[in-house]
Design a protein around this motif. Structure first.
Motif, PDB file in Angstrom:
ATOM      1  N   GLY A  97       0.784  -1.225   0.000  1.00 14.29           N
ATOM      2  CA  GLY A  97       0.000   0.000   0.000  1.00 14.29           C
ATOM      3  C   GLY A  97       0.816   1.274   0.000  1.00 14.29           C
ATOM      4  O   GLY A  97       0.253   2.362  -0.145  1.00 14.29           O
ATOM      5  N   ARG A  98       2.127   1.167   0.152  1.00 16.14           N
ATOM      6  CA  ARG A  98       2.963   2.374   0.134  1.00 16.14           C
ATOM      7  C   ARG A  98       3.222   2.742  -1.334  1.00 16.14           C
ATOM      8  O   ARG A  98       4.005   2.102  -2.015  1.00 16.14           O
ATOM      9  N   VAL A  99       2.555   3.778  -1.782  1.00 17.03           N
ATOM     10  CA  VAL A  99       2.654   4.186  -3.181  1.00 17.03           C
ATOM     11  C   VAL A  99       4.005   4.828  -3.458  1.00 17.03           C
ATOM     12  O   VAL A  99       4.645   4.544  -4.473  1.00 17.03           O
ATOM     13  N   SER A 100       4.443   5.699  -2.556  1.00 19.44           N
ATOM     14  CA  SER A 100       5.726   6.378  -2.746  1.00 19.44           C
ATOM     15  C   SER A 100       6.182   7.000  -1.434  1.00 19.44           C
ATOM     16  O   SER A 100       5.360   7.473  -0.646  1.00 19.44           O
ATOM     17  N   LEU A 101       7.491   7.006  -1.231  1.00 18.12           N
ATOM     18  CA  LEU A 101       8.064   7.753  -0.110  1.00 18.12           C
ATOM     19  C   LEU A 101       8.246   9.220  -0.483  1.00 18.12           C
ATOM     20  O   LEU A 101       8.397  10.069   0.398  1.00 18.12           O
ATOM     21  N   GLY A 102       8.245   9.504  -1.778  1.00 15.46           N
ATOM     22  CA  GLY A 102       8.429  10.870  -2.231  1.00 15.46           C
ATOM     23  C   GLY A 102       9.830  11.381  -1.908  1.00 15.46           C
ATOM     24  O   GLY A 102      10.756  10.616  -1.616  1.00 15.46           O
TER      25      GLY A 102
ATOM     26  N   ASP B 167      -1.433   2.710  11.382  1.00 15.59           N
ATOM     27  CA  ASP B 167      -0.237   1.870  11.294  1.00 15.59           C
ATOM     28  C   ASP B 167       0.566   2.189  10.036  1.00 15.59           C
ATOM     29  O   ASP B 167       1.806   2.233  10.063  1.00 15.59           O
ATOM     30  N   MET B 168      -0.129   2.382   8.913  1.00 16.22           N
ATOM     31  CA  MET B 168       0.567   2.698   7.669  1.00 16.22           C
ATOM     32  C   MET B 168       1.299   4.033   7.770  1.00 16.22           C
ATOM     33  O   MET B 168       2.441   4.162   7.307  1.00 16.22           O
ATOM     34  N   LEU B 169       0.663   5.013   8.385  1.00 13.54           N
ATOM     35  CA  LEU B 169       1.319   6.304   8.577  1.00 13.54           C
ATOM     36  C   LEU B 169       2.541   6.163   9.482  1.00 13.54           C
ATOM     37  O   LEU B 169       3.593   6.773   9.230  1.00 13.54           O
ATOM     38  N   SER B 170       2.416   5.358  10.513  1.00 21.33           N
ATOM     39  CA  SER B 170       3.528   5.146  11.438  1.00 21.33           C
ATOM     40  C   SER B 170       4.671   4.405  10.752  1.00 21.33           C
ATOM     41  O   SER B 170       5.852   4.752  10.933  1.00 21.33           O
ATOM     42  N   MET B 171       4.328   3.398   9.951  1.00 14.86           N
ATOM     43  CA  MET B 171       5.363   2.646   9.242  1.00 14.86           C
ATOM     44  C   MET B 171       6.074   3.513   8.219  1.00 14.86           C
ATOM     45  O   MET B 171       7.301   3.417   8.053  1.00 14.86           O
ATOM     46  N   LEU B 172       5.325   4.377   7.536  1.00 15.49           N
ATOM     47  CA  LEU B 172       5.963   5.288   6.593  1.00 15.49           C
ATOM     48  C   LEU B 172       6.922   6.233   7.319  1.00 15.49           C
ATOM     49  O   LEU B 172       8.028   6.506   6.837  1.00 15.49           O
ATOM     50  N   THR B 173       6.507   6.723   8.475  1.00 14.72           N
ATOM     51  CA  THR B 173       7.374   7.595   9.268  1.00 14.72           C
ATOM     52  C   THR B 173       8.660   6.878   9.646  1.00 14.72           C
ATOM     53  O   THR B 173       9.758   7.439   9.508  1.00 14.72           O
ATOM     54  N   ASN B 174       8.541   5.641  10.100  1.00 14.81           N
ATOM     55  CA  ASN B 174       9.727   4.872  10.468  1.00 14.81           C
ATOM     56  C   ASN B 174      10.616   4.598   9.259  1.00 14.81           C
ATOM     57  O   ASN B 174      11.852   4.645   9.357  1.00 14.81           O
ATOM     58  N   GLU B 175       9.990   4.301   8.122  1.00 16.16           N
ATOM     59  CA  GLU B 175      10.781   4.033   6.918  1.00 16.16           C
ATOM     60  C   GLU B 175      11.516   5.286   6.466  1.00 16.16           C
ATOM     61  O   GLU B 175      12.664   5.215   5.997  1.00 16.16           O
ATOM     62  N   THR B 176      10.881   6.425   6.608  1.00 20.57           N
ATOM     63  CA  THR B 176      11.520   7.681   6.247  1.00 20.57           C
ATOM     64  C   THR B 176      12.746   7.945   7.104  1.00 20.57           C
ATOM     65  O   THR B 176      13.743   8.518   6.641  1.00 20.57           O
ATOM     66  N   ALA B 177      12.682   7.512   8.355  1.00 23.19           N
ATOM     67  CA  ALA B 177      13.783   7.755   9.296  1.00 23.19           C
ATOM     68  C   ALA B 177      14.981   6.855   9.034  1.00 23.19           C
ATOM     69  O   ALA B 177      16.079   7.145   9.501  1.00 23.19           O
TER      70      ALA B 177
ATOM     71  N   ARG C  47      -6.441   1.411   0.401  1.00 22.07           N
ATOM     72  CA  ARG C  47      -7.135   0.582  -0.567  1.00 22.07           C
ATOM     73  C   ARG C  47      -6.217  -0.507  -1.124  1.00 22.07           C
ATOM     74  O   ARG C  47      -6.575  -1.691  -1.152  1.00 22.07           O
ATOM     75  N   ASP C  48      -5.022  -0.138  -1.563  1.00 18.99           N
ATOM     76  CA  ASP C  48      -4.106  -1.120  -2.155  1.00 18.99           C
ATOM     77  C   ASP C  48      -3.607  -2.123  -1.132  1.00 18.99           C
ATOM     78  O   ASP C  48      -3.317  -3.280  -1.466  1.00 18.99           O
ATOM     79  N   ALA C  49      -3.488  -1.690   0.109  1.00 18.57           N
ATOM     80  CA  ALA C  49      -3.011  -2.590   1.161  1.00 18.57           C
ATOM     81  C   ALA C  49      -4.068  -3.607   1.554  1.00 18.57           C
ATOM     82  O   ALA C  49      -3.772  -4.802   1.723  1.00 18.57           O
ATOM     83  N   VAL C  50      -5.320  -3.164   1.676  1.00 19.98           N
ATOM     84  CA  VAL C  50      -6.347  -3.985   2.317  1.00 19.98           C
ATOM     85  C   VAL C  50      -7.308  -4.665   1.336  1.00 19.98           C
ATOM     86  O   VAL C  50      -7.713  -5.810   1.557  1.00 19.98           O
ATOM     87  N   TYR C  51      -7.680  -3.968   0.256  1.00 23.79           N
ATOM     88  CA  TYR C  51      -8.749  -4.519  -0.584  1.00 23.79           C
ATOM     89  C   TYR C  51      -8.397  -5.873  -1.218  1.00 23.79           C
ATOM     90  O   TYR C  51      -9.289  -6.733  -1.336  1.00 23.79           O
ATOM     91  N   PRO C  52      -7.153  -6.126  -1.614  1.00 22.75           N
ATOM     92  CA  PRO C  52      -6.828  -7.465  -2.110  1.00 22.75           C
ATOM     93  C   PRO C  52      -7.101  -8.570  -1.085  1.00 22.75           C
ATOM     94  O   PRO C  52      -7.442  -9.696  -1.466  1.00 22.75           O
ATOM     95  N   GLU C  53      -6.974  -8.246   0.203  1.00 20.17           N
ATOM     96  CA  GLU C  53      -7.277  -9.229   1.243  1.00 20.17           C
ATOM     97  C   GLU C  53      -8.774  -9.559   1.253  1.00 20.17           C
ATOM     98  O   GLU C  53      -9.163 -10.702   1.527  1.00 20.17           O
ATOM     99  N   ILE C  54      -9.596  -8.579   0.931  1.00 16.61           N
ATOM    100  CA  ILE C  54     -11.045  -8.809   0.838  1.00 16.61           C
ATOM    101  C   ILE C  54     -11.370  -9.635  -0.401  1.00 16.61           C
ATOM    102  O   ILE C  54     -12.163 -10.584  -0.360  1.00 16.61           O
ATOM    103  N   GLU C  55     -10.727  -9.297  -1.513  1.00 12.32           N
ATOM    104  CA  GLU C  55     -10.956 -10.044  -2.757  1.00 12.32           C
ATOM    105  C   GLU C  55     -10.548 -11.512  -2.625  1.00 12.32           C
ATOM    106  O   GLU C  55     -11.163 -12.399  -3.224  1.00 12.32           O
ATOM    107  N   GLN C  56      -9.514 -11.759  -1.811  1.00 12.24           N
ATOM    108  CA  GLN C  56      -9.027 -13.127  -1.625  1.00 12.24           C
ATOM    109  C   GLN C  56      -9.736 -13.867  -0.491  1.00 12.24           C
ATOM    110  O   GLN C  56      -9.459 -15.037  -0.244  1.00 12.24           O
TER     111      GLN C  56
END
Length: 212
Positions: A9-14, A201-211, A167-176
């Protein structure tokens, strides 16, 4: 939210420069202002408590992880789109001089030809008020998996902003069949506490990845 779902679901770190400036401020113990603008999802509709909303959860992560003071300005308004957001951003959000802004309009925006321009105008207005403000774009969905992120991601790439797609992170789990829509929402749009937690959680993970 697992790391694999987050990565999907992480589209870009920018361009990480703005986020890293924010993190330095947090690490030094300085107070920051976190402003969120969007529709009813950002407002926190159907969450069982204020602390359960993704905005508050993300703010709690920032304050506890960095031992810093985080002031929250939640400018989410139900049934509003990015055009309305662009018009009211100054009065409801930017007057508070946020150091961090999240933007969430992927469900409320339409396929109107003006949608992309309105979304861009909102982002441009935020950056014009403070070129160093860290902005994260959030892409949500409805029960059918519909989202206007395809109109919004080009704007995010143009401004080199970090972007996450619930959407990209979670919806495939619903489809499956791993999850049902009822696991994450009681209606056709709004995340329940679990869904809000996943966005936070996604916002927190992005923050950690940025660091890193």
């Amino acid at each position: 939210m697992t790391i694999d779902l987050y990565r999907r679901g992480r589209v870009s770190l920018g361009n990480v420069n703005r986020m890293q400036k924010l993190l330095k401020k947090l690490q030094s113990g300085q107070k920051i202002v976190y402003g969120a603008i969007g529709g009813s999802i950002t407002q926190g509709a159907v969450a069982s408590c204020a602390e359960c909303q993704y905005v508050e959860r993300f703010a709690t992560f920032l304050s506890t992880h960095f031992s810093a003071t985080v002031e929250v300005v939640n400018a989410g308004i139900g049934a509003s789109n990015s055009l309305f957001g662009a018009f009211r951003a100054e009065k409801d959000l930017l007057v508070h001089q946020p150091d961090l802004i999240t933007i969430e309009y992927a469900v409320n925006d339409s396929t109107n030809p003006d949608t992309e321009a309105a979304y861009e105008a909102l982002i441009r207005k935020c950056l014009s008020s403070n070129p160093d403000v860290a902005i994260i774009l959030i892409f949500t969905m409805n029960r059918s998996g519909e989202s206007k992120q395809h109109l919004q991601t080009p704007v995010g790439f143009h401004y080199q902003l970090p972007m996450i797609s619930y959407r990209d992170a979670v919806y495939p789990e619903i489809e499956q069949g791993v999850l049902t829509w009822g696991d994450i929402s009681p209606d056709t749009v709004h995340p329940n506490d679990l869904g809000h937690g996943m966005i936070a959680d996604m916002l927190s993970m992005l923050t950690n990845e940025t660091a890193d």
